[in-house]
Design a protein around this motif. Structure first.
Motif, mmCIF file in Angstrom:
data_model
loop_
_atom_site.group_PDB
_atom_site.id
_atom_site.type_symbol
_atom_site.label_atom_id
_atom_site.label_comp_id
_atom_site.label_asym_id
_atom_site.label_seq_id
_atom_site.Cartn_x
_atom_site.Cartn_y
_atom_site.Cartn_z
ATOM 1 N N MET A 115 0.837 -1.180 0.000
ATOM 2 C CA MET A 115 0.000 0.000 0.000
ATOM 3 C C MET A 115 0.889 1.252 0.000
ATOM 4 N N GLN A 116 0.622 2.189 -0.887
ATOM 5 C CA GLN A 116 1.425 3.397 -0.986
ATOM 6 C C GLN A 116 1.137 4.319 0.195
ATOM 7 N N PRO A 117 2.166 4.972 0.730
ATOM 8 C CA PRO A 117 1.942 5.867 1.866
ATOM 9 C C PRO A 117 1.155 7.107 1.473
ATOM 10 N N ARG A 118 0.437 7.626 2.455
ATOM 11 C CA ARG A 118 -0.264 8.896 2.265
ATOM 12 C C ARG A 118 0.755 10.024 2.137
ATOM 13 N N ILE A 119 0.358 11.070 1.441
ATOM 14 C CA ILE A 119 1.252 12.203 1.200
ATOM 15 C C ILE A 119 0.685 13.448 1.869
ATOM 16 N N LYS A 120 1.480 14.031 2.765
ATOM 17 C CA LYS A 120 1.110 15.299 3.404
ATOM 18 C C LYS A 120 2.126 16.352 2.997
ATOM 19 N N ILE A 121 1.650 17.439 2.437
ATOM 20 C CA ILE A 121 2.503 18.565 2.069
ATOM 21 C C ILE A 121 2.305 19.648 3.121
ATOM 22 N N CYS A 122 3.379 20.024 3.790
ATOM 23 C CA CYS A 122 3.270 20.962 4.905
ATOM 24 C C CYS A 122 3.680 22.369 4.481
ATOM 25 N N CYS A 123 3.456 23.307 5.413
ATOM 26 C CA CYS A 123 3.834 24.716 5.234
ATOM 27 C C CYS A 123 3.060 25.385 4.099
ATOM 28 N N ILE A 124 1.821 24.953 3.889
ATOM 29 C CA ILE A 124 0.970 25.583 2.874
ATOM 30 C C ILE A 124 0.661 27.014 3.295
ATOM 31 N N SER A 125 0.848 27.962 2.373
ATOM 32 C CA SER A 125 0.739 29.372 2.742
ATOM 33 C C SER A 125 -0.470 30.098 2.162
ATOM 34 N N SER A 126 -1.186 29.452 1.235
ATOM 35 C CA SER A 126 -2.262 30.164 0.543
ATOM 36 C C SER A 126 -3.198 29.181 -0.146
ATOM 37 N N GLN A 127 -4.314 29.699 -0.639
ATOM 38 C CA GLN A 127 -5.237 28.896 -1.436
ATOM 39 C C GLN A 127 -4.541 28.360 -2.684
ATOM 40 N N GLU A 128 -3.670 29.171 -3.265
ATOM 41 C CA GLU A 128 -2.979 28.761 -4.494
ATOM 42 C C GLU A 128 -2.050 27.580 -4.221
ATOM 43 N N GLU A 129 -1.294 27.639 -3.127
ATOM 44 C CA GLU A 129 -0.422 26.521 -2.787
ATOM 45 C C GLU A 129 -1.230 25.273 -2.447
ATOM 46 N N ALA A 130 -2.356 25.468 -1.776
ATOM 47 C CA ALA A 130 -3.217 24.322 -1.456
ATOM 48 C C ALA A 130 -3.694 23.651 -2.738
#
Length: 219
Positions: free
Chosen positions: A1-16
């Protein structure tokens, strides 16, 4: 099973939107911290969190250490998951869980040595998920995340082996080392901040390379 991916330090709606478009399962939204990258105001966190699709979790990173202060931060930011970045008193997490039973609690364990394993039993009854990072909470200026440093994955692998809760791995992950991190540690999920950024901004090329490295089947 592939690991979940969390991207941190999101700064804005655009980055999200960029992170979600690349395949992120969760986003990290960083509240006030004594040091480290990615800090944004609670009003920005709230605006991003309220626009997230149902399938993507928004993790509020909080430095608060008491159940009351954490709960107040959660309410201000309108999130359903909180990532506690300090090694707080486990009793406070018990109180938090009792007062907000629908809240998902992620406890960060800063892997500075093998003593990180002793924290597992203390926290496990009170949390839903762990996140292993490379901070130094006892430093003169506490480092609570976003260091870009790799810690000892042997300790992380043993933590994952013992844990009965899902475990995310963070700390110095990049497209060129993430496959080895998966092989050694076998985490439930991966968390990254600095490894997908250039000059502090989310870099589409690095982001897609990171996700591709995770999604590529091993031979």
């Amino acid at each position: 099973m592939q690991p979940r991916i969390k991207i941190c330090c999101i700064s804005s709606q655009e980055e999200a939107a960029l992170a979600i478009g690349a395949g992120a399962d969760a986003l990290g939204l960083v509240g006030a911290m004594p040091s480290g990258p990615g800090v944004i105001g609670d009003e920005v966190i709230r605006s991003v969190a309220l626009e997230l699709p149902a399938a993507v979790a928004g993790f509020l990173l909080t430095q608060e250490c008491t159940a009351q202060a954490i709960a107040e931060h959660v309410h201000r930011c309108a999130v359903s998951t909180v990532q506690v970045v300090n090694h707080v008193d486990p009793a406070e997490l018990g109180r938090l869980r009792a007062s907000l039973p629908a809240l998902r609690i992620v406890q960060v364990i800063h892997v500075e040595g093998a003593d990180a394993l002793t924290l597992l039993e203390r926290y496990e009854p009170h949390v839903h998920t762990f996140l292993l990072d490379s901070g130094s909470p006892s430093a003169a200026v506490p480092l609570l995340g976003g260091t870009g440093r790799v810690h000892d994955w042997k300790i992380s692998a043993e933590f994952v082996r013992r844990a009965r809760r899902p475990v995310f791995l963070a700390g110095g992950l990049r497209p060129d080392n993430v496959r080895e991190a998966i092989r050694q540690v076998q985490p439930f999920g991966l968390d990254i901040c600095s490894g997908v950024r250039t000059d502090g901004r989310l870099d589409p090329g690095k982001l897609h390379a990171y996700v591709a490295a995770i999604r590529t089947p091993t031979s």
